[in-house]
Motif scaffolding. Structure first.
Motif, PDB file in Angstrom:
ATOM      1  N   HIS A 171      25.870  11.876 -48.041  1.00  0.00           N
ATOM      2  CA  HIS A 171      24.904  10.935 -47.467  1.00  0.00           C
ATOM      3  C   HIS A 171      25.597   9.974 -46.506  1.00  0.00           C
ATOM      4  O   HIS A 171      25.132   9.747 -45.384  1.00  0.00           O
ATOM      5  CB  HIS A 171      24.204  10.163 -48.600  1.00  0.00           C
TER       6      HIS A 171
ATOM      7  N   CYS B 110      15.653   5.436 -48.981  1.00  0.00           N
ATOM      8  CA  CYS B 110      17.047   5.492 -48.548  1.00  0.00           C
ATOM      9  C   CYS B 110      17.456   4.093 -48.075  1.00  0.00           C
ATOM     10  O   CYS B 110      16.760   3.498 -47.261  1.00  0.00           O
ATOM     11  CB  CYS B 110      17.186   6.495 -47.405  1.00  0.00           C
TER      12      CYS B 110
ATOM     13  N   VAL C 149      19.626   3.285 -46.073  1.00  0.00           N
ATOM     14  CA  VAL C 149      20.041   3.268 -44.668  1.00  0.00           C
ATOM     15  C   VAL C 149      18.835   3.324 -43.737  1.00  0.00           C
ATOM     16  O   VAL C 149      18.714   2.530 -42.807  1.00  0.00           O
ATOM     17  CB  VAL C 149      21.003   4.440 -44.366  1.00  0.00           C
ATOM     18  N   CYS C 150      17.906   4.272 -43.990  1.00  0.00           N
ATOM     19  CA  CYS C 150      16.818   4.498 -43.026  1.00  0.00           C
ATOM     20  C   CYS C 150      15.432   4.278 -43.615  1.00  0.00           C
ATOM     21  O   CYS C 150      14.443   4.272 -42.881  1.00  0.00           O
ATOM     22  CB  CYS C 150      16.905   5.919 -42.473  1.00  0.00           C
TER      23      CYS C 150
ATOM     24  N   CYS D 190      19.024  12.458 -48.334  1.00  0.00           N
ATOM     25  CA  CYS D 190      18.026  11.819 -47.483  1.00  0.00           C
ATOM     26  C   CYS D 190      17.729  12.748 -46.312  1.00  0.00           C
ATOM     27  O   CYS D 190      18.614  13.036 -45.508  1.00  0.00           O
ATOM     28  CB  CYS D 190      18.527  10.479 -46.967  1.00  0.00           C
TER      29      CYS D 190
ATOM     30  N   CYS E  51      18.580  11.086 -42.801  1.00  0.00           N
ATOM     31  CA  CYS E  51      20.006  10.867 -42.549  1.00  0.00           C
ATOM     32  C   CYS E  51      20.800  12.170 -42.506  1.00  0.00           C
ATOM     33  O   CYS E  51      21.819  12.251 -41.827  1.00  0.00           O
ATOM     34  CB  CYS E  51      20.616   9.977 -43.637  1.00  0.00           C
TER      35      CYS E  51
HETATM   36 ZN   LIG Z   1      18.332   7.874 -44.861  1.00  0.00          ZN
END
Ligand SMILES: [Zn+2]
Length: 307
Positions: A205, A267, A269-270, A287, A290
């Protein structure tokens, strides 16, 4: 050990296999608390836990703990006749905690041997304190061995280079020509030692790579990302685990995971929803945004049910 709610999210108290970070933490804990101590008793309380018979457990009694280390996901307790003796005379108690095993330290461990067939597979009592090797569940997979040389244990002898020893070029060399899926290759202990299901999810990830990518076909840039993620994810997890004194915990909690065991959650991050691929006895997470260009990976279990 997880339940899926109606909304499809997972309320998780996942007992995962201890990997490089947790075993490093357990070795550090034992080095700090057991080194220099005399072994008072070794109780084997599970029929199958010990895979060796020579030397017997009684050979450890009266010896001194020289320290503890790690081979891949194996914990190594080094036991010497005395702290001044030649290391060639050392014995090693090697422990593989498997899926549901843990090491639990106690400052005042009971002198009464644990019951056969209970949750405690092995007890090592020291002059001050000691530890139990425990195993949750009915599948008894925890394995211990008492040997003169760690390489007498086949699982240790087969190990590839340790994950934390790999720089970018050596990682590239190892992956070169590997036709398997990236997730499988980096968790194969004979290829790279120490990474299991949880940290491979985290590494892939962070590296923004698909678990199903062909391991030997990464581009230069992808290999750079994988190498950086591998070291940073494992190093951060070692730091967290060592600080947590995990040997005093029951061991069912991992902190700081961003994708593993987080199916249905966003997620970090996103914000996309973490997806999962399930097999009969395990699953992994990723994800889509990602890692796989938004695509969902085929879920073997689901497709088998559909057929
Ligand atoms: Zn993500």
């Amino acid at each position: 050990m997880s339940t899926i709610s109606a909304a499809g999210t997972r309320a998780c108290t996942l007992v995962g296999m201890p990997e490089l970070p947790e075993v490093t933490a357990l070795a550090a804990f034992l080095t700090e608390h057991a080194t220099g101590q005399r072994i008072v008793a070794v109780n084997v309380a599970s029929l199958n836990v010990l895979s060796t018979y020579d030397p017997p457990p009684s050979a450890l009694v009266g010896r001194i703990v020289r320290g503890a280390g790690r081979y891949g996901k194996f914990l190594d307790l080094v036991i010497a006749p005395s702290l001044e003796s030649d290391p060639a005379e050392d014995l090693h108690l090697l422990i593989h905690l498997a899926r549901a095993g843990w090491l639990r330290w106690s400052d005042s461990i009971s002198a009464v041997p644990p019951k056969m067939g209970g949750p405690i597979a092995l007890r090592v009592r020291l002059a001050n304190g000691g530890f139990d090797i425990t195993e949750a569940g009915t599948k008894k997979l925890v394995a211990a061995a008492i040997v003169r040389d760690p390489n007498e244990v086949p699982g240790v002898a087969r190990l590839g280079p340790d994950a934390l020893s790999l720089d970018r070029d050596s990682l590239g060399q190892i992956l070169k020509g590997q036709t398997g899926r990236l997730k499988n290759v980096i968790t194969n202990q004979t290829v790279i030692a120490g990474i299991g299901n949880a940290y491979s999810d985290e590494i892939l990830h962070t590296a923004k790579l698909s678990p199903f990518a062909t391991a030997g076909k990464l581009t230069t840039v992808e290999l750079d990302r994988l190498s950086t993620a591998l070291i940073s994810v494992l190093t951060a997890a070692v730091d967290r685990s060592v600080g947590a004194e995990e040997a005093r915990l029951k061991g069912e909690k991992r902190t700081g995971l961003r994708v593993h065991a987080r199916t249905g959650l966003p997620c970090p991050v996103c914000g996309d929803v973490i997806a999962e691929v399930s097999f009969a006895d395990r699953s992994f997470q990723y994800c889509p945004t990602c890692q796989t260009g938004g695509r969902h990976l085929a879920d073997r279990r689901m497709s088998r049910l559909v057929k």
